[in-house]
Design a protein around this motif. Sequence first.
Motif, PDB file in Angstrom:
ATOM      1  N   ALA A 180      45.473 -85.046  60.029  1.00 46.34           N
ATOM      2  CA  ALA A 180      45.968 -83.850  60.708  1.00 46.34           C
ATOM      3  C   ALA A 180      45.280 -83.693  62.056  1.00 46.34           C
ATOM      4  CB  ALA A 180      45.726 -82.609  59.858  1.00 46.34           C
ATOM      5  N   ILE A 213      48.688 -79.460  62.635  1.00 54.04           N
ATOM      6  CA  ILE A 213      49.895 -80.154  62.230  1.00 54.04           C
ATOM      7  C   ILE A 213      49.490 -81.481  61.604  1.00 54.04           C
ATOM      8  CG2 ILE A 213      50.208 -81.311  64.472  1.00 54.04           C
ATOM      9  CD1 ILE A 213      53.240 -80.769  64.152  1.00 54.04           C
ATOM     10  N   ARG A 214      50.215 -81.913  60.618  1.00 49.74           N
ATOM     11  CA  ARG A 214      49.924 -83.215  60.037  1.00 49.74           C
ATOM     12  C   ARG A 214      50.235 -84.310  61.054  1.00 49.74           C
ATOM     13  NH1 ARG A 214      51.987 -82.795  53.722  1.00 49.74           N
ATOM     14  NH2 ARG A 214      50.556 -81.132  53.130  1.00 49.74           N
ATOM     15  N   GLY A 254      54.552 -83.033  60.337  1.00 50.57           N
ATOM     16  CA  GLY A 254      55.038 -81.961  59.492  1.00 50.57           C
ATOM     17  C   GLY A 254      54.015 -80.870  59.247  1.00 50.57           C
ATOM     18  N   SER A 255      54.492 -79.827  58.534  1.00 52.96           N
ATOM     19  CA  SER A 255      53.638 -78.743  58.037  1.00 52.96           C
ATOM     20  C   SER A 255      52.792 -78.058  59.104  1.00 52.96           C
ATOM     21  CB  SER A 255      52.718 -79.274  56.926  1.00 52.96           C
ATOM     22  OG  SER A 255      53.468 -79.827  55.872  1.00 52.96           O
ATOM     23  N   TYR A 266      50.888 -75.108  60.912  1.00 52.54           N
ATOM     24  CA  TYR A 266      50.252 -73.920  60.337  1.00 52.54           C
ATOM     25  C   TYR A 266      49.501 -73.214  61.457  1.00 52.54           C
ATOM     26  CZ  TYR A 266      47.385 -71.021  57.285  1.00 52.54           C
ATOM     27  OH  TYR A 266      46.781 -69.959  56.671  1.00 52.54           O
TER      28      TYR A 266
END
Length: 119
Positions: free
Chosen positions: A33, A51-52, A56-57, A59
């Motif tokens: 990440a 972010i990854r 993705g993902s 936050y």
Amino acid sequence: QVQLVESGGGLVQAGGSLRLSCAASGRTSSTYAMGWFRQAPGKEREFVARIRWSGGSPYYADAVKGRFTISRDNAKNTVYLQMNSLKPEDTAVYYCAAREFTKLTYDYWGQGTQVTVSS
């Protein structure tokens, strides 16, 4: 080892926008990440967004949710932080950081870039 270089900071009026960039090089294959952190004068460093490495993902910290967007360009090995509706309290040195798959902490850091928001 992962090397990180930030750019894009500057002086902007309240309500304005800036886009920070973080170019990653080195052993990026082990990166899980990427995160953005910031440190204002007299305050501790705080988390902003992450972010990854796959993209993705995303936050966000509550303080920036809805105003900041983190993204990644796979081809350029670069992570961005688009900052809109900036406030004077967003003034800080912004740091990019990388976390490896085997670690729970961000072990690689950039040199930081200054963001100053005037009222």
